[in-house]
Design a protein around this motif. Structure first.
Motif, PDB file in Angstrom:
ATOM      1  N   UNK A  81       0.815  -1.218   0.000  1.00 29.94           N
ATOM      2  CA  UNK A  81       0.000   0.000   0.000  1.00 29.94           C
ATOM      3  C   UNK A  81       0.845   1.264   0.000  1.00 29.94           C
ATOM      4  N   UNK A  82       1.986   1.213   0.661  1.00 28.92           N
ATOM      5  CA  UNK A  82       2.880   2.374   0.688  1.00 28.92           C
ATOM      6  C   UNK A  82       3.433   2.650  -0.711  1.00 28.92           C
ATOM      7  N   UNK A  83       3.782   1.598  -1.432  1.00 31.11           N
ATOM      8  CA  UNK A  83       4.275   1.756  -2.804  1.00 31.11           C
ATOM      9  C   UNK A  83       3.179   2.341  -3.694  1.00 31.11           C
ATOM     10  N   UNK A  84       1.949   1.831  -3.540  1.00 35.72           N
ATOM     11  CA  UNK A  84       0.844   2.336  -4.367  1.00 35.72           C
ATOM     12  C   UNK A  84       0.590   3.813  -4.094  1.00 35.72           C
ATOM     13  N   UNK A  85       0.660   4.200  -2.834  1.00 32.81           N
ATOM     14  CA  UNK A  85       0.422   5.601  -2.463  1.00 32.81           C
ATOM     15  C   UNK A  85       1.433   6.527  -3.134  1.00 32.81           C
ATOM     16  N   UNK A  86       2.716   6.163  -3.075  1.00 32.86           N
ATOM     17  CA  UNK A  86       3.766   7.003  -3.657  1.00 32.86           C
ATOM     18  C   UNK A  86       3.681   6.981  -5.174  1.00 32.86           C
ATOM     19  N   UNK A  87       3.361   5.818  -5.759  1.00 38.24           N
ATOM     20  CA  UNK A  87       3.239   5.724  -7.217  1.00 38.24           C
ATOM     21  C   UNK A  87       2.123   6.635  -7.728  1.00 38.24           C
ATOM     22  N   UNK A  88       1.013   6.713  -6.994  1.00 38.05           N
ATOM     23  CA  UNK A  88      -0.075   7.612  -7.385  1.00 38.05           C
ATOM     24  C   UNK A  88       0.399   9.065  -7.355  1.00 38.05           C
ATOM     25  N   UNK A  89       1.138   9.426  -6.318  1.00 46.44           N
ATOM     26  CA  UNK A  89       1.623  10.804  -6.198  1.00 46.44           C
ATOM     27  C   UNK A  89       2.566  11.152  -7.349  1.00 46.44           C
ATOM     28  N   UNK A  90       3.518  10.266  -7.630  1.00 48.98           N
ATOM     29  CA  UNK A  90       4.510  10.540  -8.668  1.00 48.98           C
ATOM     30  C   UNK A  90       3.871  10.515 -10.055  1.00 48.98           C
ATOM     31  N   UNK A  91       2.882   9.626 -10.267  1.00 54.77           N
ATOM     32  CA  UNK A  91       2.259   9.510 -11.590  1.00 54.77           C
ATOM     33  C   UNK A  91       1.532  10.785 -11.989  1.00 54.77           C
TER      34      UNK A  91
END
Length: 260
Positions: free
Chosen positions: A36-46
């Motif tokens: 979930x932490x990876x998904x959260x950061x990936x959404x921000x960067x995307x």
């Protein structure tokens, strides 16, 4: 009746176990628990680039694995705060290696070139800088789309770190001055986490706090801890589980949420 461990206490116990005896199965379990932490950061960067979210998520998992392999539970910091720079850094390295992070569609590139010609022609005819609406009309696109095309062109251009951001009375502030020091921010986060953990530890009963400190910070076995605080090894295990759950409850409002 057995007591169910909370997700955070389960992560900490797995991190301790992995630090003492690394294995692929434990590492993969930690990756799943922190996905979930990876998904959260990936959404921000995307939202800040044109790369697909799925690619960023995949790259982010490599950063998560690096964080798992380098995390030391005895340092007294939250794993989420420790892992964020690794995950985000892996994504940013990926974007940097890809070259231009802003990908402009071919149609927009053509309209951008045509728009430059239209602007020059209108300047000659009007004797002034043309408005966006006038250029958009000549190109046959909406005003909003023309503005997005111009913005995309500006974002694609690389900026020098020496570019002036603002002019002070006795000095000039450059873009490089405005960029955060990632290493300093990481150290600051680690120190904040250490202080929070110390406050959480101070809330525990003396023997429970001693059991956690001796196992996680002094690297003693539970049998050795049991002899020191004069209880059974089973009691040590129960105290540690209960103590971690109490600490998580204390830290929960301050912890970084890992759900997207």
């Amino acid at each position: 009746m057995t007591t169910q461990s909370s997700p955070r206490s389960q992560v900490m116990e797995l991190l301790v176990a992995y630090h003492q005896n690394p294995s692929v199965s434990r590492r993969n379990q930690l990756v799943r628990l922190n996905a979930g932490l990876v998904r959260k950061i990936a959404h921000q960067v995307s939202h800040q680039c044109a790369e697909p979210y799925e690619d960023l998520e995949q790259i982010g998992h490599l950063g998560l694995i690096r964080a798992i392999e380098r995390f030391n539970p005895s340092q007294g910091c939250a794993f989420s705060s420790f892992a964020v720079p690794y995950i985000r850094g892996e994504m940013l390295h990926f974007l940097r290696d890809r070259g231009n992070t802003v990908k402009i569609p071919r149609r927009w590139q053509d309209l951008q070139k045509e728009g430059q010609k239209v602007r020059e022609a209108l300047m000659k005819d009007l004797g002034r800088q043309p408005q966006d609406a006038e250029v958009a009309t000549e190109l046959g696109v909406s005003v909003n789309e023309w503005r997005e095309i111009k913005l995309a062109g500006k974002n694609r251009s690389l900026l020098s770190l020496d570019a002036t951001v603002s002019q002070q009375v006795d000095s000039t502030v450059t873009l490089g001055d405005m960029l955060p020091d990632a290493h300093y921010q990481t150290l600051q986060l680690l120190e904040e986490d250490r202080q929070q953990l110390q406050r959480a530890l101070s809330q525990l009963e003396d023997k429970t706090r001693a059991a956690i400190e001796l196992v996680y910070f002094s690297d003693l076995s539970r049998k050795e801890v049991a002899e020191r605080i004069e209880v059974s090894p089973m009691t040590v295990t129960r105290r540690i589980q209960r103590g971690i759950q109490q600490m998580v409850a204390y830290l929960q409002p301050q912890e970084l949420q890992t759900d997207p």
